[in-house]
Write a protein that holds these residues in place. Structure first.
Motif, PDB file in Angstrom:
ATOM      1  N   TRP A 191      10.309  -6.858  13.877  1.00  0.00           N
ATOM      2  CA  TRP A 191      11.344  -7.022  15.090  1.00  0.00           C
ATOM      3  C   TRP A 191      11.249  -8.476  15.767  1.00  0.00           C
ATOM      4  N   SER A 192       9.935  -9.054  15.654  1.00  0.00           N
ATOM      5  CA  SER A 192       9.999 -10.369  16.296  1.00  0.00           C
ATOM      6  C   SER A 192      10.877 -11.486  16.009  1.00  0.00           C
ATOM      7  N   GLY A 193      11.624 -11.279  14.559  1.00  0.00           N
ATOM      8  CA  GLY A 193      12.436 -12.245  14.382  1.00  0.00           C
ATOM      9  C   GLY A 193      11.649 -13.203  13.445  1.00  0.00           C
ATOM     10  N   SER A 194      10.473 -13.221  13.327  1.00  0.00           N
ATOM     11  CA  SER A 194       9.430 -14.038  12.532  1.00  0.00           C
ATOM     12  C   SER A 194       9.791 -13.759  11.032  1.00  0.00           C
ATOM     13  N   PRO A 195       9.255 -14.773   9.945  1.00  0.00           N
ATOM     14  CA  PRO A 195       9.404 -14.068   8.726  1.00  0.00           C
ATOM     15  C   PRO A 195       8.275 -13.100   8.297  1.00  0.00           C
ATOM     16  N   MET A 196       8.718 -12.235   7.383  1.00  0.00           N
ATOM     17  CA  MET A 196       8.021 -11.198   7.036  1.00  0.00           C
ATOM     18  C   MET A 196       6.715 -11.803   6.209  1.00  0.00           C
ATOM     19  N   GLN A 197       5.515 -11.604   6.260  1.00  0.00           N
ATOM     20  CA  GLN A 197       4.521 -12.025   5.729  1.00  0.00           C
ATOM     21  C   GLN A 197       3.210 -11.026   5.917  1.00  0.00           C
ATOM     22  N   GLY A 198       2.029 -11.301   5.056  1.00  0.00           N
ATOM     23  CA  GLY A 198       0.984 -10.346   5.171  1.00  0.00           C
ATOM     24  C   GLY A 198      -0.193 -10.998   4.336  1.00  0.00           C
ATOM     25  N   ARG A 199      -1.384 -10.451   4.886  1.00  0.00           N
ATOM     26  CA  ARG A 199      -2.622 -11.005   3.882  1.00  0.00           C
ATOM     27  C   ARG A 199      -3.507  -9.752   3.691  1.00  0.00           C
ATOM     28  N   LEU A 200      -4.037  -9.657   2.690  1.00  0.00           N
ATOM     29  CA  LEU A 200      -5.204  -8.742   2.371  1.00  0.00           C
ATOM     30  C   LEU A 200      -6.453  -9.217   1.845  1.00  0.00           C
ATOM     31  N   LEU A 201      -7.534  -9.074   2.433  1.00  0.00           N
ATOM     32  CA  LEU A 201      -8.900  -9.424   1.951  1.00  0.00           C
ATOM     33  C   LEU A 201      -9.446  -7.999   1.223  1.00  0.00           C
ATOM     34  N   LEU A 202      -9.764  -8.393  -0.178  1.00  0.00           N
ATOM     35  CA  LEU A 202     -10.001  -7.473  -0.958  1.00  0.00           C
ATOM     36  C   LEU A 202     -11.563  -7.580  -1.610  1.00  0.00           C
TER      37      LEU A 202
ATOM     38  N   MET B  58     -11.912  -0.983  -6.502  1.00  0.00           N
ATOM     39  CA  MET B  58     -11.411  -2.073  -5.632  1.00  0.00           C
ATOM     40  C   MET B  58     -11.735  -1.527  -4.075  1.00  0.00           C
ATOM     41  N   GLN B  59     -11.741  -2.362  -3.152  1.00  0.00           N
ATOM     42  CA  GLN B  59     -11.807  -2.155  -1.765  1.00  0.00           C
ATOM     43  C   GLN B  59     -11.085  -3.008  -0.807  1.00  0.00           C
ATOM     44  N   ILE B  60     -10.175  -2.379   0.030  1.00  0.00           N
ATOM     45  CA  ILE B  60      -9.581  -3.127   1.229  1.00  0.00           C
ATOM     46  C   ILE B  60     -10.502  -3.394   2.163  1.00  0.00           C
ATOM     47  N   GLU B  61     -10.741  -4.626   2.447  1.00  0.00           N
ATOM     48  CA  GLU B  61     -11.673  -5.157   3.858  1.00  0.00           C
ATOM     49  C   GLU B  61     -10.599  -5.208   5.138  1.00  0.00           C
ATOM     50  N   GLN B  62      -9.621  -6.012   4.886  1.00  0.00           N
ATOM     51  CA  GLN B  62      -8.928  -6.283   5.981  1.00  0.00           C
ATOM     52  C   GLN B  62      -7.320  -6.390   5.597  1.00  0.00           C
ATOM     53  N   MET B  63      -6.345  -5.836   6.528  1.00  0.00           N
ATOM     54  CA  MET B  63      -4.913  -6.073   6.562  1.00  0.00           C
ATOM     55  C   MET B  63      -4.388  -7.027   7.669  1.00  0.00           C
ATOM     56  N   SER B  64      -3.629  -7.949   7.540  1.00  0.00           N
ATOM     57  CA  SER B  64      -2.905  -8.655   8.591  1.00  0.00           C
ATOM     58  C   SER B  64      -1.656  -8.887   8.121  1.00  0.00           C
ATOM     59  N   ALA B  65      -0.626  -8.333   9.273  1.00  0.00           N
ATOM     60  CA  ALA B  65       0.749  -8.006   8.808  1.00  0.00           C
ATOM     61  C   ALA B  65       1.819  -8.747   9.925  1.00  0.00           C
ATOM     62  N   THR B  66       2.891  -9.163   9.476  1.00  0.00           N
ATOM     63  CA  THR B  66       4.044  -9.435  10.329  1.00  0.00           C
ATOM     64  C   THR B  66       5.093  -8.574   9.541  1.00  0.00           C
ATOM     65  N   PHE B  67       5.155  -7.343   9.737  1.00  0.00           N
ATOM     66  CA  PHE B  67       5.886  -6.597   8.775  1.00  0.00           C
ATOM     67  C   PHE B  67       6.801  -5.503   9.860  1.00  0.00           C
ATOM     68  N   GLY B  68       7.917  -5.365   9.850  1.00  0.00           N
ATOM     69  CA  GLY B  68       8.367  -4.238  10.861  1.00  0.00           C
ATOM     70  C   GLY B  68       8.107  -4.317  12.267  1.00  0.00           C
ATOM     71  N   ARG B  69       7.396  -3.384  12.874  1.00  0.00           N
ATOM     72  CA  ARG B  69       7.049  -3.505  14.200  1.00  0.00           C
ATOM     73  C   ARG B  69       5.679  -4.126  14.429  1.00  0.00           C
ATOM     74  N   LEU B  70       5.114  -4.462  13.238  1.00  0.00           N
ATOM     75  CA  LEU B  70       3.894  -5.095  13.161  1.00  0.00           C
ATOM     76  C   LEU B  70       4.192  -6.534  13.463  1.00  0.00           C
ATOM     77  N   ASN B  71       3.222  -7.169  14.359  1.00  0.00           N
ATOM     78  CA  ASN B  71       3.901  -8.651  14.752  1.00  0.00           C
ATOM     79  C   ASN B  71       2.326  -9.109  14.507  1.00  0.00           C
TER      80      ASN B  71
END
Length: 734
Positions: free
Chosen positions: A66-77, A1-14
């Motif tokens: 930190w932004s107050g947004s809901p925690m979410q994320g996306r992985l392209l695999l 398996m290979q990870i191509e892209q990560m997008s995060a709203t998680f902690g300091r990542l907005n």
């Protein structure tokens, strides 16, 4: 398996995004820029956010955006030829990123056969615990411990290939069964059954003991009743003696009261002429004050005499001075009368010089001989006269200055002596006047005090007599108070005895009564004791009788005892069988460990040797993953505890990488994630580790997060290396 892209709203990542490539990805960023956050985000995207954790350090709290947004994320695999999109969103605050979707990239079609919530388990082929102990190496987390999931993987690798069996879990289940039967001396089915058997045996023994105790209690009750009757008879005799003593005590108290009343009346008559308490206190205060005043006057008189002596001495020193008895103005007049002598005439010097010049002119003009001689003689005489006059004036002026200096010195010595004598005389006169005034005041106070004291003590003539009279009056007053107190106490005592007199006719004190053999104190304690013993004997007899009536049938107890003994034998047989099974399981596990440990140690040794440049060529580890290494050419193993921090981290990294190669499914190509794991590596060790990662990146994707520039500098321009730079969550590719 290979990870191509990560997008995060998680902690300091907005909304941050990280694009990755195959092989080796080096993500460079300073501290506190999100490296560890990306690592934890990837872990939670694959396996979900643990919702059972509590406290501020739980991921759902620690990494809340930190932004107050809901925690979410996306992985392209990329999984082989297929490309997936794993999306996690937050629908409920209690389950962050709990809504998961796994679809084919570019479509909304879900991937069949793979639950999105457990994507990591299916895509990587390993559970979270194995992933965290193999392919995921976090900050300061090179060291690893044993885990049931990792143990299953190891067992599957070296045995049947099934992962549903774990030695530790099986051993724990057997141990629970063993502990259910006997955990120690007090817990478990066997100790409980042994306790029940002991209770039944004790019940049978108690029944036999109760029958013996019942017979003894009957005898005890009879003896106690007889003893109590004897004590009550003696108590009646003591009661008569106490009534007789009470009458005698009352009559004696009446006589003592009469005596106290007579003494009080006599003292009261003597104290009629004495002053009251307040007046007496005033007189005592005046006498004390007068005593203190006399002492102060004596001290003042002595001080005045001392000051007078000091004044006489000062006056004698002043009188002995040469300037005495002059005062200050007279001395100033004498000082002013001393003037400088008149200055000498200024004419002779110019005249003499003029005549000398004339004489020289006469010589030059060739005048007669007598003319220059005459002019020279007169000029020389004028010069001689001027010199003599100036010498006399200087001598006279020096004498005047000496007289003035001597007078000034004498005045400076004399004036302080004069001032001291005058001040001492004034102080002596003032002290003598004060002492005399104090003497007049003391005499007046003494006369006033004598006038008041002679009213009740006519022989007082001085202060000591006054003090004696006041002391005698105070003693008389104290004696009167004591007599009054004694009278009141006697009256109270008589009333108390009168109230306590027994009812009825009292025995005559003059008639003797028989005395019991026991003392009254012994009787007072013996009767309640005998009554308590009698009540206890009756209670004891009733209790034993009730216990015998309530006791179970001995035949029933005997049958139950036999049944429980048979059950105990069965449980003990089960206990021995379980213990035997545990021993066999431990032996089997040891066999598996002996098969796996050499393989893992050999692979770890290969990697460790590559990382250390061949310095170590052998690694040993036991079933608890405790590590030791042997240096090349030295058969003595070195425990990891005695290695340097850098060498220990290299060894931990080697065993991690070896586990990845041996345990992880090779067909899954599980990515390797490293978060600042080379902090303690020197440049040489770092180069060896990076070279190994370059080689390993041919088999699996590697994500290397680092806060240093050493990795980027070393790997720059190398094929298969993708370098990213983070800055506060933003990504810059190179």
């Amino acid at each position: 398996m290979q990870i191509e892209q990560m997008s995060a709203t998680f902690g300091r990542l907005n909304g941050s995004q990280l694009d990755l490539q195959p092989e080796l990805n080096v993500i460079c960023a300073p501290n506190e820029s999100g490296k560890s956050t990306w690592c934890r985000f990837l872990q939670n995207m694959l396996y979900g956010v643990p919702t059972k954790e509590r406290g501020l350090l739980a991921d759902k709290n620690r990494y809340a955006p930190w932004s107050g947004s809901p925690m979410q994320g996306r992985l392209l695999l990329r999984n082989g030829d297929a490309r997936y999109t794993l999306l996690r969103e937050t629908r409920r605050t209690s389950a962050p990123m709990g809504d998961a979707h796994l679809t084919y990239t570019g479509t909304a079609d879900p991937v069949p056969g793979i639950p999105a919530a457990e994507a990591g388990q299916y895509l990587l082929g390993i559970p979270r615990e194995v992933f965290l102990r193999s392919a995921f190496i976090g900050q300061n987390a090179l060291a690893m411990d044993q885990d049931a999931e990792l143990e299953r993987r190891i067992a599957a690798l070296i045995s049947t290939g099934e992962e549903d069996a774990s030695y530790s879990e099986s051993y724990e289940r057997l141990k629970k069964q063993l502990n259910a039967r006997r955990a120690n001396r007090s817990t478990g089915q066997i100790p409980a059954l042994e306790q029940e058997i002991a209770q039944l045996e004790d019940a049978l023994a108690r029944q036999e003991s109760l029958r013996e105790q019942f017979n003894a209690a009957q005898l005890r009750l009879q003896d106690t009743q007889t003893r109590l009757e004897e004590l009550e008879q003696q108590a009646a005799q003591w009661q008569q003696l106490e009534r007789q003593a009470a009458r005698r005590q009352y009559e004696e108290a009446q006589a003592a009261l009469s005596t106290a009343q007579q003494q009080y009346r006599q003292l009261e008559q003597r104290c009629d002429v004495l002053p009251d308490e307040e007046t007496l206190s005033q007189l005592e205060g005046q006498a004390t004050a007068l005593t203190q005043s006399i002492a102060a006057r004596r001290q003042a008189t002595e001080q005045a005499a001392q000051l007078r002596r000091q004044a006489d001495e000062a006056m004698a020193r002043c009188t002995a001075h040469p300037l005495s008895p002059a005062d200050g103005p007279q001395l100033q007049s004498r000082l002013s009368a001393l003037t400088d002598p008149p200055a000498p005439s200024k004419l002779p010097l110019p005249v003499g010089l003029l005549l000398l010049v004339g004489a020289v002119a006469c010589v030059l003009l060739h005048l007669p001989v007598y003319a220059p001689i005459l002019c020279g003689a007169v000029g020389a005489a004028a010069l001689l006269y001027d010199i003599v006059s100036r010498h006399r004036h200087a001598k006279a002026k020096q004498q005047a200055d000496d007289q003035r200096s001597t007078l000034q010195r004498q005045i400076a010595e004399y004036l302080p002596l004069l001032t001291e004598a005058q001040e001492a005389t004034r102080s002596a006169d003032a002290a003598a006047a004060a002492a005399e005034a104090m003497a007049h005041n003391d005499q007046a106070q003494l006369l006033a005090l004598l006038a008041r004291v002679r009213a009740f003590h006519s022989t007082a003539v001085d202060l000591p007599a006054v003090q004696v009279a006041l002391s005698a009056a105070r003693r008389s007053r104290a004696a009167l108070r004591s007599a009054q107190t004694a009278q009141e106490q006697a009256q109270m005592y008589c009333r108390l005895l009168e109230e306590r007199l027994p009812q009825g006719e009292l025995p005559d004190p003059a008639i003797p009564l028989p005395r019991p053999s026991r003392s009254v104190e012994a009787m007072r304690s013996a009767i309640p004791e005998a009554q308590a013993q009698l009540a206890a004997a009756r209670t004891r007899l009733d209790t034993i009788s009730g216990q015998l009536q309530a006791a179970r049938d001995p035949s029933e107890l005997t049958a139950q005892l036999a049944e429980k003994r048979r059950k105990l034998e069965s449980l003990q047989s089960e206990y021995e069988a379980i213990q035997l099974a545990m021993d066999a399981l431990s032996a089997a596990n040891q066999t598996l460990q002996n098969r796996f440990s050499p393989a893992l140690g050999a692979r770890t040794a290969e990697i460790f040797s590559a990382l250390t440049g061949g310095r170590y060529d052998k690694v040993l580890l036991d079933r608890t993953l405790a590590l030791s290494a042997e240096p090349s050419g030295d058969p003595t193993p070195r425990s990891i505890q005695v290695l340097s921090q850098g060498a220990a981290d290299q060894l931990y990294l080697a065993v991690r990488l070896a586990i990845c190669q041996l345990v992880l499914p090779p067909e899954k190509h599980v990515p390797l994630i490293l978060d600042d794991v080379f902090a303690s590596f020197d440049d040489q060790r770092l180069a060896a580790a990076l070279e190994w990662l370059l080689q390993e990146s041919q088999n699996r994707q590697i994500l290397l997060f680092t806060c240093h520039d050493r990795e980027r500098t070393y790997l720059a321009g190398r094929p298969g290396v993708h370098i990213l730079t983070l800055n506060g969550g933003a990504v810059c590719s190179r």
